[in-house]
Design an enzyme around this catalytic site. Structure first.
Site, PDB file in Angstrom:
ATOM      1  N   ASP A 299       6.851 -28.493   0.694  1.00 29.82           N
ATOM      2  CA  ASP A 299       6.950 -27.358   1.782  1.00 29.82           C
ATOM      3  C   ASP A 299       7.301 -28.315   3.034  1.00 29.82           C
ATOM      4  OD1 ASP A 299       7.118 -25.136   0.112  1.00 29.82           O
ATOM      5  OD2 ASP A 299       4.887 -25.110   0.072  1.00 29.82           O
TER       6      ASP A 299
ATOM      7  N   HIS B  12       9.888 -25.044   9.832  1.00 24.71           N
ATOM      8  CA  HIS B  12      11.263 -25.355   9.482  1.00 24.71           C
ATOM      9  C   HIS B  12      11.503 -26.997   9.458  1.00 24.71           C
ATOM     10  CE1 HIS B  12      15.663 -24.635   8.731  1.00 24.71           C
ATOM     11  NE2 HIS B  12      15.846 -25.663   9.561  1.00 24.71           N
TER      12      HIS B  12
ATOM     13  N   ASP C  12      16.045 -23.546   0.069  1.00 23.91           N
ATOM     14  CA  ASP C  12      15.516 -23.525   1.312  1.00 23.91           C
ATOM     15  C   ASP C  12      15.392 -24.761   2.463  1.00 23.91           C
ATOM     16  OD1 ASP C  12      13.267 -24.760   0.429  1.00 23.91           O
ATOM     17  OD2 ASP C  12      12.054 -22.899  -0.065  1.00 23.91           O
ATOM     18  N   CYS C  13      14.860 -24.540   3.570  1.00 24.13           N
ATOM     19  CA  CYS C  13      14.851 -25.826   4.293  1.00 24.13           C
ATOM     20  C   CYS C  13      14.254 -27.044   3.780  1.00 24.13           C
ATOM     21  CB  CYS C  13      14.414 -25.476   5.576  1.00 24.13           C
ATOM     22  SG  CYS C  13      12.545 -25.212   5.652  1.00 24.13           S
ATOM     23  N   SER C  14      12.991 -26.769   3.307  1.00 27.37           N
ATOM     24  CA  SER C  14      12.256 -28.066   2.590  1.00 27.37           C
ATOM     25  C   SER C  14      12.914 -28.241   1.288  1.00 27.37           C
ATOM     26  CB  SER C  14      10.890 -27.678   2.605  1.00 27.37           C
ATOM     27  OG  SER C  14      10.394 -26.432   1.838  1.00 27.37           O
TER      28      SER C  14
ATOM     29  N   HIS D  80      20.665 -29.264   8.226  1.00 21.47           N
ATOM     30  CA  HIS D  80      19.393 -28.508   7.411  1.00 21.47           C
ATOM     31  C   HIS D  80      20.277 -27.112   6.847  1.00 21.47           C
ATOM     32  CE1 HIS D  80      19.246 -25.670  11.308  1.00 21.47           C
ATOM     33  NE2 HIS D  80      20.209 -26.208  11.363  1.00 21.47           N
TER      34      HIS D  80
END
Length: 231
Positions: free
Chosen positions: A121, A163, A102-104, A175
């Site tokens: 996160d 995000h 995921d993004c993080s 990203h």
């Protein structure tokens, strides 16, 4: 004496039951996997996995963890090179490995592979590092900075971060969104992401000569207390 550890440095691979790549696969591996070093057998290293199993990989696919760590330099050119190698990898909610992220998870993995530990996160990463002034010109940003998106605080409403992306420079970000991809924050530029520009909340800088708040060198991380042998 603490056990020595190895880190898997190839992008993807497999651990086998025997020092022979035609033997059964024990598990798959991705860059950054860490295992105990149980010794050399020919061109292979025997790994002690976290769940107690063992497996063999080619010696060229791993490095002693201390040697790898000493080779890490978390500067912008290295961070961006690592990030760009992940182009096209699939988005996976909760993912933190090269198989999907995921993004993080993406930002955390990029910094990990360059020797720095970030919080998990986006809502935690936004509290790490140093703040960077953010306006529509993006002039204060440097390549390698993290950009955070969501909704700004307003009367009766808290800021919400949903995000995170890595700034490439020249208005571009990389990203994990659907997949790892590059988009632009500059209107009229190819790949312009209007939604991202409208929801840009803040930026943070994780790198520098001094240790940044919430940014931990892996050599000092409490999560890696036994990775190198005691003298």
């Amino acid at each position: 004496m603490r056990a020595a550890h190895l880190i898997f440095t190839a992008e993807f691979g497999f651990a086998h039951a025997l020092p022979d790549e035609s033997s059964p696969v024990i598990t798959d591996l991705t860059a950054g996997c860490i295992a105990r070093d149980l010794g050399r057998q020919g061109e292979f290293r025997k790994l002690g996995l976290a769940d107690g199993r063992t497996g063999f990989v080619r010696e060229t696919a791993v490095m002693p963890f201390p040697d790898w760590l000493n080779s890490r330099k978390p500067v912008a050119t290295n961070l961006l090179s690592t990030a760009e190698k992940m182009m096209g990898r699939p988005y996976l909610w909760g993912g933190t490995s090269g198989k999907g992220m995921d993004c993080s998870g993406f930002t955390k993995l990029v910094f990990f592979l360059n020797g720095l530990q970030l919080p998990r996160d986006a809502s935690q990463q936004v509290t790490a590092g140093d703040p960077v002034d953010t306006d529509s010109t993006l002039k204060h940003l440097l390549p390698g900075d993290l950009l955070f998106f969501g909704s700004k605080a307003s009367p009766g409403k808290r800021e919400k971060i949903t995000h995170v992306a890595i700034y490439l420079g020249s208005g571009q970000i990389i990203h994990a969104s659907d997949r790892v991809q590059v988009e632009s924050l500059i209107p009229g530029e190819p790949g312009f992401a209007e939604h991202r520009l409208k929801t840009l909340v803040r930026a943070r800088r994780m790198t520098g000569n001094e240790r940044k708040p919430g940014v931990i060198p892996l050599s000092a991380s409490p999560h890696y207390p036994t990775l190198s042998p005691e003298p």
